[in-house]
Design a protein around this motif. Structure first.
Motif, PDB file in Angstrom:
ATOM      1  N   LYS A 172       0.851  -1.012   0.375  1.00 33.28           N
ATOM      2  CA  LYS A 172       0.258   0.243   0.165  1.00 33.28           C
ATOM      3  C   LYS A 172       0.621   0.989  -0.014  1.00 33.28           C
ATOM      4  O   LYS A 172       0.504   2.096  -0.308  1.00 33.28           O
ATOM      5  N   GLY A 173       1.558   1.229   0.486  1.00 35.69           N
ATOM      6  CA  GLY A 173       2.652   2.188   0.416  1.00 35.69           C
ATOM      7  C   GLY A 173       3.919   2.670  -0.549  1.00 35.69           C
ATOM      8  O   GLY A 173       3.884   3.836  -1.181  1.00 35.69           O
ATOM      9  N   THR A 200      -9.416   2.487  10.923  1.00 37.99           N
ATOM     10  CA  THR A 200      -9.823   3.789  11.306  1.00 37.99           C
ATOM     11  C   THR A 200      -8.922   5.169  10.813  1.00 37.99           C
ATOM     12  O   THR A 200      -9.573   5.636   9.420  1.00 37.99           O
ATOM     13  N   LEU A 201      -7.880   4.995   9.671  1.00 36.16           N
ATOM     14  CA  LEU A 201      -7.184   5.727   9.241  1.00 36.16           C
ATOM     15  C   LEU A 201      -7.386   6.011   7.679  1.00 36.16           C
ATOM     16  O   LEU A 201      -7.284   7.200   7.407  1.00 36.16           O
ATOM     17  N   ARG A 202      -8.304   4.957   7.172  1.00 41.71           N
ATOM     18  CA  ARG A 202      -8.321   4.565   5.279  1.00 41.71           C
ATOM     19  C   ARG A 202      -9.741   5.251   5.524  1.00 41.71           C
ATOM     20  O   ARG A 202      -9.793   5.421   4.406  1.00 41.71           O
ATOM     21  N   PHE A 203     -10.663   4.954   7.153  1.00 42.06           N
ATOM     22  CA  PHE A 203     -11.724   5.807   6.620  1.00 42.06           C
ATOM     23  C   PHE A 203     -11.708   7.430   6.648  1.00 42.06           C
ATOM     24  O   PHE A 203     -13.235   8.037   6.373  1.00 42.06           O
ATOM     25  N   ILE A 210      -7.029  12.920   4.376  1.00 43.15           N
ATOM     26  CA  ILE A 210      -5.838  12.621   4.267  1.00 43.15           C
ATOM     27  C   ILE A 210      -4.604  12.684   2.896  1.00 43.15           C
ATOM     28  O   ILE A 210      -5.472  11.989   2.694  1.00 43.15           O
ATOM     29  N   PRO A 211      -4.030  13.365   3.620  1.00 42.32           N
ATOM     30  CA  PRO A 211      -3.139  13.443   1.858  1.00 42.32           C
ATOM     31  C   PRO A 211      -2.194  12.162   2.049  1.00 42.32           C
ATOM     32  O   PRO A 211      -2.349  11.278   2.724  1.00 42.32           O
ATOM     33  N   ILE A 212      -2.341  11.488   0.769  1.00 40.77           N
ATOM     34  CA  ILE A 212      -1.516  10.343  -0.220  1.00 40.77           C
ATOM     35  C   ILE A 212      -0.545  10.452   0.504  1.00 40.77           C
ATOM     36  O   ILE A 212       0.409   9.392   0.737  1.00 40.77           O
ATOM     37  N   GLU A 213       0.426  11.499   0.707  1.00 41.80           N
ATOM     38  CA  GLU A 213       1.846  11.803   1.434  1.00 41.80           C
ATOM     39  C   GLU A 213       1.618  11.177   2.613  1.00 41.80           C
ATOM     40  O   GLU A 213       3.250  10.669   2.403  1.00 41.80           O
ATOM     41  N   TYR A 224       2.784   4.711   5.747  1.00 41.48           N
ATOM     42  CA  TYR A 224       3.153   2.804   5.920  1.00 41.48           C
ATOM     43  C   TYR A 224       4.872   2.364   4.953  1.00 41.48           C
ATOM     44  O   TYR A 224       4.473   1.090   5.007  1.00 41.48           O
ATOM     45  N   SER A 225       5.260   2.769   3.757  1.00 34.94           N
ATOM     46  CA  SER A 225       7.032   2.827   3.117  1.00 34.94           C
ATOM     47  C   SER A 225       7.494   2.341   4.477  1.00 34.94           C
ATOM     48  O   SER A 225       8.643   1.776   4.587  1.00 34.94           O
ATOM     49  N   GLY A 226       7.122   3.322   5.670  1.00 34.99           N
ATOM     50  CA  GLY A 226       7.633   2.886   6.492  1.00 34.99           C
ATOM     51  C   GLY A 226       7.828   2.420   7.657  1.00 34.99           C
ATOM     52  O   GLY A 226       8.496   0.950   8.108  1.00 34.99           O
ATOM     53  N   LEU A 227       6.596   1.595   8.018  1.00 38.22           N
ATOM     54  CA  LEU A 227       6.061   0.480   8.543  1.00 38.22           C
ATOM     55  C   LEU A 227       5.684  -0.673   8.085  1.00 38.22           C
ATOM     56  O   LEU A 227       6.554  -1.452   8.660  1.00 38.22           O
TER      57      LEU A 227
END
Length: 133
Positions: free
Chosen positions: A26-27, A97-100, A104-107, A113-116
């Motif tokens: 996803k990231g 929750t974050l997805r809904f 929240i910007p795509i950045e 996500y690319s860090g987690l």
């Protein structure tokens, strides 16, 4: 169902690796939707990765200690202590929750996500390594 200690490490590996893979993908997908002019997001991703590395290193060490203290055969749900299962549940709920949440910007998703995700995958390899030592 009673499982050997080795399988507890494998259960932990799967529980950390599967979300790690999904979140990483996803990231990457989020990064693919951002113009290259926002290259500075990679620096944020590195900071996020470093933060999660520090957090997950301590958590994985605790879980490895927990698993190694289990009897040779024990129920699979004892792979993590209750706090561990609650942490997993909390992280899942936070992710959903974050997805809904609108706006929240795509950045944010790209760098977070690319860090987690990769740090979850890295942590999963520590469980896997322990299973075969």
């Amino acid at each position: 169902m009673m499982i050997k200690t080795t399988y507890h490490y494998l259960v932990a590996t799967l529980i950390w690796a599967i979300p790690g893979y999904i979140i990483t993908m996803k990231g990457i997908l989020a990064y693919s939707q951002i113009p290259f002019s926002k290259w500075w997001l990679f620096a944020i991703t590195l900071c996020v990765s470093y933060g999660f590395y520090n957090i997950f290193s301590k958590v994985v060490d605790r879980y490895i200690t927990h698993i190694s203290s289990l009897p040779q055969k024990s129920p699979f749900w004892q792979t993590f202590p209750l706090k561990g299962w609650l942490l997993i549940l909390f992280m899942m709920m936070l992710g959903f929750t974050l997805r809904f949440i609108q706006g929240i910007p795509i950045e944010f998703f790209a760098s977070f996500y690319s860090g987690l995700g990769p740090m979850l995958l890295f942590s999963a390899t520590r469980f896997l390594k322990r299973a075969y030592i």
